[in-house]
Design a protein around this motif. Structure first.
Motif, mmCIF file in Angstrom:
data_model
loop_
_atom_site.group_PDB
_atom_site.id
_atom_site.type_symbol
_atom_site.label_atom_id
_atom_site.label_comp_id
_atom_site.label_asym_id
_atom_site.label_seq_id
_atom_site.Cartn_x
_atom_site.Cartn_y
_atom_site.Cartn_z
ATOM 1 N N VAL A 19 0.854 -1.183 0.000
ATOM 2 C CA VAL A 19 0.000 0.000 0.000
ATOM 3 C C VAL A 19 0.895 1.239 0.000
ATOM 4 O O VAL A 19 1.781 1.372 0.844
ATOM 5 N N PRO A 20 0.710 2.151 -0.958
ATOM 6 C CA PRO A 20 1.591 3.316 -1.052
ATOM 7 C C PRO A 20 1.313 4.337 0.047
ATOM 8 O O PRO A 20 0.193 4.434 0.556
ATOM 9 N N GLN A 21 2.339 5.100 0.405
ATOM 10 C CA GLN A 21 2.203 6.166 1.390
ATOM 11 C C GLN A 21 2.208 7.516 0.669
ATOM 12 O O GLN A 21 3.056 7.752 -0.191
ATOM 13 N N PRO A 22 1.271 8.396 1.000
ATOM 14 C CA PRO A 22 1.235 9.700 0.326
ATOM 15 C C PRO A 22 2.425 10.566 0.719
ATOM 16 O O PRO A 22 2.779 10.656 1.895
ATOM 17 N N ALA A 23 3.038 11.198 -0.274
ATOM 18 C CA ALA A 23 4.155 12.108 -0.049
ATOM 19 C C ALA A 23 3.628 13.497 0.295
ATOM 20 O O ALA A 23 2.410 13.711 0.404
ATOM 21 N N ASN A 24 4.516 14.444 0.446
ATOM 22 C CA ASN A 24 4.141 15.823 0.742
ATOM 23 C C ASN A 24 3.158 16.354 -0.313
ATOM 24 O O ASN A 24 3.407 16.250 -1.515
ATOM 25 N N GLY A 25 2.033 16.881 0.124
ATOM 26 C CA GLY A 25 1.042 17.438 -0.792
ATOM 27 C C GLY A 25 0.149 16.418 -1.469
ATOM 28 O O GLY A 25 -0.644 16.778 -2.335
ATOM 29 N N GLU A 26 0.254 15.152 -1.074
ATOM 30 C CA GLU A 26 -0.544 14.096 -1.702
ATOM 31 C C GLU A 26 -1.594 13.546 -0.737
ATOM 32 O O GLU A 26 -1.496 13.704 0.487
ATOM 33 N N VAL A 27 -2.586 12.875 -1.320
ATOM 34 C CA VAL A 27 -3.561 12.112 -0.546
ATOM 35 C C VAL A 27 -3.584 10.685 -1.077
ATOM 36 O O VAL A 27 -3.214 10.432 -2.225
ATOM 37 N N ARG A 28 -3.989 9.771 -0.209
ATOM 38 C CA ARG A 28 -4.177 8.383 -0.663
ATOM 39 C C ARG A 28 -5.669 8.118 -0.786
ATOM 40 O O ARG A 28 -6.440 8.400 0.131
ATOM 41 N N VAL A 29 -6.037 7.585 -1.941
ATOM 42 C CA VAL A 29 -7.445 7.303 -2.225
ATOM 43 C C VAL A 29 -7.669 5.796 -2.199
ATOM 44 O O VAL A 29 -6.962 5.042 -2.881
ATOM 45 N N LYS A 30 -8.625 5.370 -1.397
ATOM 46 C CA LYS A 30 -9.077 3.976 -1.433
ATOM 47 C C LYS A 30 -10.087 3.910 -2.577
ATOM 48 O O LYS A 30 -11.196 4.426 -2.474
ATOM 49 N N VAL A 31 -9.678 3.309 -3.680
ATOM 50 C CA VAL A 31 -10.467 3.349 -4.908
ATOM 51 C C VAL A 31 -11.696 2.453 -4.785
ATOM 52 O O VAL A 31 -11.604 1.306 -4.326
ATOM 53 N N LYS A 32 -12.842 2.966 -5.205
ATOM 54 C CA LYS A 32 -14.083 2.201 -5.183
ATOM 55 C C LYS A 32 -14.532 1.796 -6.585
ATOM 56 O O LYS A 32 -14.961 0.665 -6.813
ATOM 57 N N LEU A 33 -14.451 2.735 -7.517
ATOM 58 C CA LEU A 33 -14.889 2.478 -8.892
ATOM 59 C C LEU A 33 -13.898 3.088 -9.866
ATOM 60 O O LEU A 33 -13.292 4.126 -9.587
ATOM 61 N N ALA A 34 -13.754 2.444 -11.022
ATOM 62 C CA ALA A 34 -12.908 2.979 -12.092
ATOM 63 C C ALA A 34 -13.593 2.709 -13.421
ATOM 64 O O ALA A 34 -14.345 1.734 -13.569
ATOM 65 N N GLY A 58 -5.516 3.209 -15.787
ATOM 66 C CA GLY A 58 -6.722 3.769 -15.188
ATOM 67 C C GLY A 58 -6.596 5.236 -14.858
ATOM 68 O O GLY A 58 -5.841 5.607 -13.960
ATOM 69 N N HIS A 59 -7.349 6.079 -15.594
ATOM 70 C CA HIS A 59 -7.348 7.513 -15.287
ATOM 71 C C HIS A 59 -8.748 8.037 -14.976
ATOM 72 O O HIS A 59 -8.924 9.232 -14.745
ATOM 73 N N GLU A 60 -9.726 7.151 -14.953
ATOM 74 C CA GLU A 60 -11.079 7.524 -14.541
ATOM 75 C C GLU A 60 -11.363 6.771 -13.243
ATOM 76 O O GLU A 60 -11.633 5.571 -13.273
ATOM 77 N N PHE A 61 -11.277 7.448 -12.084
ATOM 78 C CA PHE A 61 -11.521 6.696 -10.854
ATOM 79 C C PHE A 61 -12.038 7.582 -9.724
ATOM 80 O O PHE A 61 -11.830 8.791 -9.691
ATOM 81 N N PHE A 62 -12.726 6.909 -8.814
ATOM 82 C CA PHE A 62 -13.409 7.543 -7.691
ATOM 83 C C PHE A 62 -13.165 6.715 -6.437
ATOM 84 O O PHE A 62 -13.059 5.496 -6.499
ATOM 85 N N GLY A 63 -13.071 7.392 -5.308
ATOM 86 C CA GLY A 63 -12.900 6.668 -4.051
ATOM 87 C C GLY A 63 -13.001 7.591 -2.857
ATOM 88 O O GLY A 63 -13.576 8.675 -2.918
ATOM 89 N N VAL A 64 -12.404 7.147 -1.751
ATOM 90 C CA VAL A 64 -12.461 7.875 -0.493
ATOM 91 C C VAL A 64 -11.043 8.094 0.007
ATOM 92 O O VAL A 64 -10.222 7.158 0.015
ATOM 93 N N ILE A 65 -10.722 9.310 0.424
ATOM 94 C CA ILE A 65 -9.393 9.598 0.976
ATOM 95 C C ILE A 65 -9.264 8.901 2.330
ATOM 96 O O ILE A 65 -10.104 9.094 3.217
ATOM 97 N N ASP A 66 -8.221 8.071 2.471
ATOM 98 C CA ASP A 66 -8.030 7.363 3.744
ATOM 99 C C ASP A 66 -6.720 7.738 4.455
ATOM 100 O O ASP A 66 -6.476 7.297 5.572
ATOM 101 N N GLU A 67 -5.875 8.557 3.778
ATOM 102 C CA GLU A 67 -4.638 9.018 4.394
ATOM 103 C C GLU A 67 -4.156 10.248 3.634
ATOM 104 O O GLU A 67 -4.426 10.397 2.428
#
Length: 338
Positions: A19-34, A58-67
């Motif tokens: 699981v990737p860790q978000p860097a400075n200025g980034e968010v991590r998205v738990k992807v739900k749909l693409a 995949g460049h069309e995606f939606f999810g929830v920010i978890d980190e």
């Protein structure tokens, strides 16, 4: 986490990754749909000259920010977000004039950098747009395809007096139909294609007239109907289309090329200057996510009319093959990631 990886052309695997860790200025998205796009298929089949393998597509995606990474407010955790795949530098000429989609150091998620066909994806915080509760998950994942139409129409500036001809009843042609009728209320939208089922989809999306040009001359048909399009959108992008578009366009018309072909096309300059035509091109989207979110909130467009298939991400090969082969019944294909 599981990620859909194209190792090399025609070699797709579902790979276990950390699981990737978000860097400075980034968010991590738990992807739900693409969503599956033609460019995902092109990368899979080795037809995209810009991609480097291996690549999570995949460049069309939606999810929830978890980190969130450093510099991002932790209050963003839990936000429902749709992700703009266009990552730009912010200071080159293109960015400064409001066109980050052609940034000199452009990065596109799913092409130059790993995308959203994964259980988790890290993206710049500014690229993750909050989705209002009244917009469903399925509609949220469709925002990116509609930004292509939003970008195209921003160049064309349609009016209620325009007669628009669209070549191609694929996803980009159909999103354009909805934008032109639902947002701009143009006088008439005509769609030309060679697949009857796709033309029926165009009618459902709001086209006023459809033409199957399998066995007829489009120019002759338009002449017979006494129609001179004032706006023409090429969403099919065969090398022969531009010259035909020039010949059938009304004087002072606008023509937009929505995609590209690597094959050369031949045009006669006289046809452009004698009518003083304006020719535009459109690539990706330039900050159009807020525009489409607003369209959805106002119910000016209806993505449900384009969603024809949905698969679990473990069935991704079947999903892509359906997208590639079933042009009669298939339009937008969604993947359920988690």
């Amino acid at each position: 986490m599981k990620s859909i990886v194209i190792k090399q052309p025609n070699e797709l695997v579902i790979e276990e990754r950390e699981v990737p860790q978000p860097a400075n200025g980034e968010v991590r998205v738990k992807v739900k749909l693409a969503g599956i796009c033609g460019s995902d298929s092109h990368i899979y089949r080795g037809h995209n000259p810009f991609v480097k393998y291996p690549r999570v597509i995949g460049h069309e995606f939606f999810g929830v920010i978890d980190e969130v990474g450093e510099g991002v407010d932790k209050s963003r955790i839990g936000e429902r977000v749709s992700v703009d795949p266009v990552i730009s530098c912010g200071h080159c000429y293109s960015c400064l004039v409001g066109r980050p989609n052609v940034c000199t150091s452009l990065t596109v998620l799913g092409v130059h950098r790993d995308g959203g066909f994964s259980q988790y994806a890290v993206v710049p915080s500014k690229n993750a747009y909050v989705i209002p509760d009244e917009i469903s998950d399925e509609f949220a994942v469709m925002i990116e395809p509609f930004t292509i139409a939003a970008n195209a129409t921003s160049h064309l500036k349609p009016t209620e007096n325009d007669i628009v001809l669209i070549y191609g009843a694929g996803p980009m042609g159909l999103t354009s139909v909805q934008a032109l009728k639902g947002v701009y209320n143009v006088k008439e939208v005509i769609v030309v294609d060679r697949i009857e089922e796709r033309l029926n989809m165009a009618k459902i999306s709001g086209a006023d007239r459809v033409i199957n040009n399998t066995s007829l001359s489009l120019k002759d048909e338009l002449d017979k109907l006494n129609i001179k399009p004032t706006v023409i959108i090429d969403a099919a992008c065969h090398p022969s289309i531009l010259q035909e578009a020039i010949s059938i366009a009304s004087p002072a018309a606008r023509i937009l090329i929505m995609g590209f072909s690597s094959d050369a096309c031949q045009i006669t300059q006289q046809g452009i200057t004698s009518k003083e035509l304006s020719i535009f091109s459109s690539r990706l989207n330039a900050n159009k996510f807020p525009v489409v979110i607003d369209w959805l909130k106002k119910k000016l467009i209806d993505p449900q009319k384009l969603i024809t298939h949905q698969f679990d991400y473990m069935q991704v090969i079947q999903a892509i093959e359906t997208f590639e082969k079933d042009q009669k019944q298939c339009c937008k294909v969604l993947l359920t990631i988690s």
